[in-house]
Design a protein around this motif. Structure first.
Motif, mmCIF file in Angstrom:
data_model
loop_
_atom_site.group_PDB
_atom_site.id
_atom_site.type_symbol
_atom_site.label_atom_id
_atom_site.label_comp_id
_atom_site.label_asym_id
_atom_site.label_seq_id
_atom_site.Cartn_x
_atom_site.Cartn_y
_atom_site.Cartn_z
ATOM 1 N N LYS A 1 -3.657 17.229 -4.426
ATOM 2 C CA LYS A 1 -3.227 18.050 -3.298
ATOM 3 C C LYS A 1 -1.740 18.364 -3.374
ATOM 4 C CE LYS A 1 -3.332 18.246 1.767
ATOM 5 N NZ LYS A 1 -3.727 17.522 3.009
ATOM 6 N N SER A 2 -0.967 17.375 -3.762
ATOM 7 C CA SER A 2 0.480 17.573 -3.877
ATOM 8 C C SER A 2 0.866 18.276 -5.167
ATOM 9 C CB SER A 2 1.197 16.225 -3.796
ATOM 10 O OG SER A 2 2.585 16.371 -4.012
ATOM 11 N N GLY A 3 0.260 17.878 -6.276
ATOM 12 C CA GLY A 3 0.711 18.321 -7.594
ATOM 13 C C GLY A 3 0.406 19.753 -7.932
ATOM 14 N N TYR A 4 -0.625 20.331 -7.310
ATOM 15 C CA TYR A 4 -1.014 21.700 -7.636
ATOM 16 C C TYR A 4 -0.666 22.695 -6.530
ATOM 17 C CZ TYR A 4 -3.610 20.226 -11.786
ATOM 18 O OH TYR A 4 -3.947 19.746 -13.028
ATOM 19 N N ASN A 5 0.120 22.261 -5.550
ATOM 20 C CA ASN A 5 0.488 23.140 -4.440
ATOM 21 C C ASN A 5 2.005 23.226 -4.368
ATOM 22 O OD1 ASN A 5 0.907 24.473 -2.028
ATOM 23 N ND2 ASN A 5 -0.747 23.410 -0.954
ATOM 24 N N ASN A 6 2.560 24.338 -4.763
ATOM 25 C CA ASN A 6 4.011 24.498 -4.789
ATOM 26 C C ASN A 6 4.636 24.460 -3.404
ATOM 27 O OD1 ASN A 6 4.090 24.726 -7.596
ATOM 28 N ND2 ASN A 6 3.762 26.944 -7.534
ATOM 29 N N ASP A 7 3.836 24.682 -2.372
ATOM 30 C CA ASP A 7 4.361 24.683 -1.007
ATOM 31 C C ASP A 7 4.340 23.292 -0.382
ATOM 32 O OD1 ASP A 7 4.732 27.441 -1.088
ATOM 33 O OD2 ASP A 7 2.670 27.826 -0.455
ATOM 34 N N ALA B 1 3.988 13.254 -13.015
ATOM 35 C CA ALA B 1 4.885 12.262 -12.432
ATOM 36 C C ALA B 1 4.718 12.272 -10.924
ATOM 37 C CB ALA B 1 6.334 12.560 -12.807
ATOM 38 N N VAL B 2 4.876 11.102 -10.313
ATOM 39 C CA VAL B 2 4.642 10.958 -8.882
ATOM 40 C C VAL B 2 5.751 10.111 -8.266
ATOM 41 C CG1 VAL B 2 2.997 10.286 -7.096
ATOM 42 C CG2 VAL B 2 2.156 10.951 -9.361
ATOM 43 N N LEU B 3 6.365 10.616 -7.189
ATOM 44 C CA LEU B 3 7.230 9.800 -6.345
ATOM 45 C C LEU B 3 6.358 9.126 -5.301
ATOM 46 C CD1 LEU B 3 10.212 12.272 -5.744
ATOM 47 C CD2 LEU B 3 10.101 10.392 -7.401
ATOM 48 N N LEU B 4 6.555 7.832 -5.114
ATOM 49 C CA LEU B 4 5.719 7.053 -4.209
ATOM 50 C C LEU B 4 6.552 6.468 -3.076
ATOM 51 C CD1 LEU B 4 3.786 4.997 -6.913
ATOM 52 C CD2 LEU B 4 2.854 6.933 -5.635
ATOM 53 N N LYS C 1 0.833 -1.192 0.000
ATOM 54 C CA LYS C 1 0.000 0.000 0.000
ATOM 55 C C LYS C 1 0.878 1.256 0.000
ATOM 56 C CE LYS C 1 -3.771 -2.428 0.352
ATOM 57 N NZ LYS C 1 -4.617 -2.625 -0.850
ATOM 58 N N THR C 2 0.452 2.252 -0.765
ATOM 59 C CA THR C 2 1.128 3.542 -0.760
ATOM 60 C C THR C 2 0.866 4.248 0.568
ATOM 61 O OG1 THR C 2 0.650 3.671 -3.119
ATOM 62 C CG2 THR C 2 1.447 5.670 -2.053
ATOM 63 N N THR C 3 1.920 4.867 1.135
ATOM 64 C CA THR C 3 1.761 5.599 2.385
ATOM 65 C C THR C 3 1.809 7.114 2.177
ATOM 66 O OG1 THR C 3 4.145 5.444 2.825
ATOM 67 C CG2 THR C 3 2.712 3.724 3.751
ATOM 68 N N GLU C 4 2.611 7.581 1.208
ATOM 69 C CA GLU C 4 2.664 9.007 0.891
ATOM 70 C C GLU C 4 3.236 9.187 -0.506
ATOM 71 O OE1 GLU C 4 5.164 11.155 3.576
ATOM 72 O OE2 GLU C 4 6.695 9.593 3.651
ATOM 73 N N LEU C 5 3.039 10.396 -1.048
ATOM 74 C CA LEU C 5 3.515 10.659 -2.397
ATOM 75 C C LEU C 5 3.873 12.125 -2.568
ATOM 76 C CD1 LEU C 5 1.028 12.231 -3.999
ATOM 77 C CD2 LEU C 5 0.089 9.931 -4.158
ATOM 78 N N CYS C 6 4.626 12.381 -3.614
ATOM 79 C CA CYS C 6 5.006 13.734 -4.006
ATOM 80 C C CYS C 6 4.792 13.837 -5.509
ATOM 81 C CB CYS C 6 6.463 14.008 -3.652
ATOM 82 S SG CYS C 6 7.059 15.643 -4.133
ATOM 83 N N ALA C 7 3.917 14.736 -5.942
ATOM 84 C CA ALA C 7 3.483 14.757 -7.339
ATOM 85 C C ALA C 7 3.797 16.073 -8.033
ATOM 86 C CB ALA C 7 1.979 14.493 -7.417
ATOM 87 N N GLU C 8 3.938 15.977 -9.347
ATOM 88 C CA GLU C 8 3.962 17.143 -10.216
ATOM 89 C C GLU C 8 2.927 16.918 -11.311
ATOM 90 O OE1 GLU C 8 7.351 19.610 -12.551
ATOM 91 O OE2 GLU C 8 6.967 17.602 -13.365
ATOM 92 N N LYS D 1 5.183 19.219 -0.624
ATOM 93 C CA LYS D 1 5.957 18.187 -1.305
ATOM 94 C C LYS D 1 5.328 16.827 -1.033
ATOM 95 C CE LYS D 1 10.286 20.789 -1.529
ATOM 96 N NZ LYS D 1 11.744 20.811 -1.229
ATOM 97 N N TRP D 2 5.718 16.189 0.055
ATOM 98 C CA TRP D 2 5.172 14.893 0.361
ATOM 99 C C TRP D 2 3.843 15.037 1.100
ATOM 100 C CZ3 TRP D 2 6.988 10.421 -1.504
ATOM 101 C CH2 TRP D 2 8.265 10.433 -2.063
ATOM 102 N N VAL D 3 2.844 14.243 0.634
ATOM 103 C CA VAL D 3 1.506 14.272 1.241
ATOM 104 C C VAL D 3 1.141 12.861 1.658
ATOM 105 C CG1 VAL D 3 -0.930 14.801 0.888
ATOM 106 C CG2 VAL D 3 0.821 16.236 -0.176
ATOM 107 N N ALA D 4 0.648 12.711 2.867
ATOM 108 C CA ALA D 4 0.248 11.393 3.373
ATOM 109 C C ALA D 4 -0.915 10.850 2.556
ATOM 110 C CB ALA D 4 -0.111 11.469 4.847
ATOM 111 N N PHE D 5 -0.900 9.564 2.304
ATOM 112 C CA PHE D 5 -1.936 8.875 1.538
ATOM 113 C C PHE D 5 -2.992 8.409 2.515
ATOM 114 C CE2 PHE D 5 -3.761 5.715 -1.296
ATOM 115 C CZ PHE D 5 -3.514 6.236 -2.546
ATOM 116 N N GLU D 6 -4.152 9.111 2.520
ATOM 117 C CA GLU D 6 -5.182 8.774 3.508
ATOM 118 C C GLU D 6 -6.558 9.159 2.995
ATOM 119 O OE1 GLU D 6 -3.871 11.004 6.875
ATOM 120 O OE2 GLU D 6 -4.459 12.928 6.021
#
Length: 385
Positions: free
Chosen positions: A372-378, A239-242, A217-224, A380-385
């Protein structure tokens, strides 16, 4: 029960793309027949479509509300056993909830709902009713994918370390939604598709495939997320870091502006003993790469195939099984499970191997978290919940 399962449809009229795919898949194994439907929000299209499917006019409905109400009043030996919902994303939730209220099992296209909250409500209703739901994440139906999943579950690759998954298409390289392309029109419209474009459409497939094969299961990600075609409202590239459970990391890419690409879905998984690779456009081959022995290629239908793969194979090795067969495997496993339930029998473990409500919720969580991650420049990593 010695008969075919009776299927109804919401959506899937003669003017739709995916409806025909669902019908081909449902009918492939001779387990299911179409008995009724509301095939369009346009009553005339619904009627003409139903007639072209050789249904009696009494079983062709103007609205899905009418269909559920009238089908529920029919004798048990006539009414549908389940409904397939193949509408655009914003029209998934209401007919699904109504189907459950009237006692009908469900097959539904992905993503499962328009919002995460709707998916959670649908899960609650499903648990309340005890009915069955299948979600058509097609690519989990390929035999080679099931082979990969089982090999990882058995520890053949060792401890998993890295996952790469990508889905590249090129069909939205131009603004075809402004040129009368009906599929592009609703898929790029946030009011009908939802808050994500490419990530909602094909990124969810890539993410589900990664979690399905690895069992992680994914726990968090950082997206563009990117909008590369001027004037488009939703992302067409990203692209997404998982980060997965057990300290596993991954990379996911989804794009619909990779000019010239068709449906290039590909996944690579690496453990400390070996790695594997599978590509949707060469679906019968599973490539195994080992730390201390030569590379191997597993071919669908050979004697080395495990039970989960073999139970989803129809023809002997060397004959290609493709997208329709993978789609049909979801319908077949669902139908075997439903038939066993109706007969008060214990289903085989292989019959339970199809995507369901949990996959649907994970998909909506993925969409929410990516946006939430991909459109917010402030952020980076967002918890997957």
């Amino acid at each position: 029960m010695n008969r075919k399962l009776r299927m109804g449809m919401v959506g899937g009229g003669s003017d739709a793309f995916i409806g025909a795919i669902h019908r081909h898949a449902a009918f492939m194994d001779g387990q299911i027949e179409l008995v009724c439907g509301c095939f369009s929000v346009n009553p005339e299209i619904s009627l003409s479509s139903g007639k072209s499917y050789f249904l009696p006019e009494s079983r062709i409905y103007k609205t899905y509300q009418e269909m559920f109400e009238k089908e529920a009043k029919l004798p048990e030996d006539e009414r549908m056993d389940f409904v397939t919902i193949v509408t655009p994303n914003f029209l998934h939730f209401d007919p699904a909830m109504m189907a459950l209220d009237y006692g009908f099992n469900i097959v539904i296209d992905k993503p499962i709902t328009f919002t995460l909250d709707e998916a959670i409500q649908l899960k609650s209703k499903l648990e309340e009713t005890g009915l069955l739901l299948a979600l058509t994440h097609t690519y989990s139906g390929y035999p080679a994918v099931k082979q990969a999943k089982q090999m990882i579950a058995e520890g053949q690759l060792g401890k998993i370390r890295k996952v790469f998954v990508e889905y590249s298409q090129g069909w939205l390289s131009e603004k075809v939604e402004a040129q009368g392309n009906a599929q592009a029109s609703w898929r790029t419209d946030p009011k009908r598709s939802g808050k994500a474009g490419a990530m909602g459409d094909i990124g969810t497939h890539a993410h589900q495939l990664a979690e399905y094969i690895t069992g992680l299961k994914t726990t968090e990600l950082c997206a563009e997320l990117n909008v590369l075609v001027p004037g488009r409202q939703l992302d067409d590239d990203g692209a997404v870091l998982l980060r997965f459970e057990n300290e596993v990391s991954g990379v996911l890419m989804a794009t619909q502006i990779a000019t010239g690409e068709e449906n290039a879905l590909r996944i690579r998984v690496y453990g400390d003993k070996g790695g594997l690779e599978w590509a949707q456009m060469e679906p019968n081959s599973l490539i195994l790469k080992w730390l201390k022995k030569p590379m191997e290629i597993y071919r669908t239908g050979t004697s080395s195939t495990n039970s989960y793969a073999m139970s989803n194979i129809r023809i002997s090795g060397g004959h290609p099984e493709g997208y329709l067969e993978a789609f049909a495997n979801i319908y077949r496993n669902f139908s075997y499970h439903l038939r066993a339930t109706m007969n008060e029998e214990q289903p085989k473990p292989e019959w339970l191997d199809y995507p369901g409500i949990e996959d649907g919720i994970r998909g909506m969580q993925f969409i929410d978290t990516v946006v939430k991650s991909g459109y917010n420049n402030d952020v980076k990593w967002v918890a997957f919940e």
